[in-house]
Design a protein around this motif. Structure first.
Motif: not given
Length: 500
Positions: A2-5, A303-305, A309-311
């Motif tokens: 996962l890439r940070s924001k 989804l980016p939104s 939750d994914t993390a």
């Protein structure tokens, strides 16, 4: 990963397998092979889907055909046609049902004397209360849940009072139970999903196999297969709140948070594991604590939104893998027939009689002065042997249960071990040669026969107690028995970490 924001860093996770959006239902199910093979050996297994709302948990567990009929009020004959027409889109549960019965039938093909029984139950946990989805008299309210009681002799270590169990003779019977219970599950429309599951659903198959082991002994293997569709976790503000949805969301997040706390506590080897903080973790206690194999299907959205939750989902699944390093081995529930255990006890009696005769001849050679002590041992063993013979005869005539002889057998085998130590000491004084060491001192090497016998004797008694008490947790090899508080036999399968 996962890439940070801000795209400045990456967070990586490691899993046993990863299925992307191109994976089919068959691809996902291909990773369940170990779970089903363990059921044949008497090892219970659990599969559960974990993830946020709208990520495809129910689709993965049940499949498209079932989701369609759950929404309708069609009768079984109509629903059956729709379900089987979409068999290519079936999820983990229906595929596991057919695969399980195929394996059970293959056991009967290999062993003419083999047979099996399968029973099914279906429950939901709504607002932390357990409801029976297959109850003939469905309660008008879900506020009164079924009580959960700790019971070491019950499947999974807990007993759910009032939960109905239904005999399943073929795969179609289990599919019908799945259809009946799925229609009763509580669902509600949310901003993420038109039909969002608001309860944790647990479909359970209880499998009992009667077969013959490699030594020709009649054995009974018992296992459970739990397949769980967890309700999706949500963040406050993700849905228009009502009196019902607020309470549901609180209980869903609370139970999933407790599940995560239990996993973290197990990984960190805490002295207290908060299994009793929710109904979900109480039911999953045996699975998470190492008594069963477990597979976690973590569903996530790209989804980016949904990045938070994914993390969270990936972090939970990653921690769960660490359980394999701290939890005990899986338990194999296999019980040898009582008649076999009694034959072993009678063989031990005959062997001790021969040992006593050898002890008498050895005593005359050593010119021992403790005749009174030896006579006392002879009397003790003679009385114990007579009592055991009487009890064995009573069992064979049907007057007693095997459990009634456990106390007498335990004292008998304790006496046997003490006698063997005495006999071994006397024999050592006569026939064991003194071996000079490098330092000039003399040592003697003790024969190993008595050591081997002590090991065998210590293994027979736990097996008899296991059979009579019906305790889960025994694994038998060729002619040995391994109980939960003893070192596992070499043939016992090692614990497998939750596969993700």
């Amino acid at each position: 990963c996962l890439r940070s924001k801000d795209a400045a860093s990456w967070q990586g996770f490691k899993f046993d397998a990863v299925c992307d959006q191109r994976a089919t239902q068959e691809d996902v199910f291909s990773h369940m092979e170990d779970v089903l093979s363990g059921l044949e050996e008497g090892v219970s297994s659990t599969v559960f889907a974990y993830g946020s709302t709208g990520t495809g948990k129910t689709y993965t567990v049940f499949g498209k055909g079932f989701e369609d009929v759950f929404n309708s009020q069609s009768l079984w004959d109509v629903a059956k046609e729709s379900i089987y027409a979409q068999r290519d889109y079936w999820g983990i549960i229906p595929r596991s049902i057919y695969q399980l019965f195929a394996r059970l039938e293959s056991i009967k093909d290999r062993d003419d004397n083999a047979s099996f029984t399968v029973s099914g139950s279906f429950m939901q946990i709504y607002n932390d209360r357990v409801n029976d989805l297959l109850a003939s008299n469905r309660p008008k309210s879900t506020k009164l849940g079924l009580p959960i009681r700790e019971d070491v002799n019950a499947p999974g270590g807990v007993n759910i009072d009032g939960l109905s169990s239904h005999t399943v003779d073929c795969p179609e019977d289990a599919i019908k139970l799945l259809y009946r219970g799925g229609r009763r599950r509580i669902v509600r429309e949310t901003s993420c999903n038109e039909r969002s599951s608001r309860s944790h659903a647990i479909f359970r198959l209880d499998v009992e196999i009667f077969c013959t082991d490699t030594q020709g002994n009649a054995v009974t293997r018992h296992s459970l297969l739990n397949m769980i569709d967890l309700s999706g976790s949500e963040r406050w503000g993700s849905d228009e709140r009502s009196q019902y949805s607020a309470r549901e969301l609180t209980n869903i997040n609370s139970s999933l948070s407790t599940l995560g706390n239990c996993v973290s506590a197990l990984v960190r080897s805490h002295s207290h594991i908060p299994f009793r903080d929710s109904s979900l973790t109480r039911i999953l206690k045996d699975c998470l604590g190492g008594g069963a194999r477990a597979i976690i299907v973590a569903t996530a959205s790209a989804l980016p939104s949904a990045r938070f939750d994914t993390a969270s989902t990936l972090a939970f699944a990653s921690r769960a893998i660490e359980l394999s390093k701290v939890v005990p081995d899986v338990r194999v529930d296999e019980k040898i027939d009582d008649a076999v255990l009694l034959r072993r006890a009678k063989a031990e009696i005959r062997r001790l009689k021969v040992a006593l005769e050898g002890s008498s001849s050895t005593k005359s050679v050593t010119d021992s002065d403790d005749d009174d002590m030896s006579d006392m041992w002879d009397t003790k063993v003679s009385v114990a042997t007579r009592n055991i013979n009487d009890l064995v005869d009573a069992i064979e005539e049907g007057h007693l249960n095997p459990g009634d002889v456990c106390t007498e057998l335990e004292s008998f085998f304790t006496l046997s071990r003490r006698l063997q130590e005495r006999i071994g000491t006397e024999v050592e004084e006569v026939i064991t040669p003194s071996v000079p060491t490098k330092g000039g001192e003399e040592t003697s090497e003790r024969p190993t026969d008595n050591d081997n016998h002590e090991k065998e004797t210590s293994q027979v008694m736990p097996a008899i107690k296991e059979s009579s008490d019906s305790n889960v947790g025994a694994s038998y090899g060729d002619s040995t028995a391994c109980v939960a508080d003893s070192p596992p036999a070499a043939s016992a399968p090692a614990y497998e970490s939750p596969r993700v």
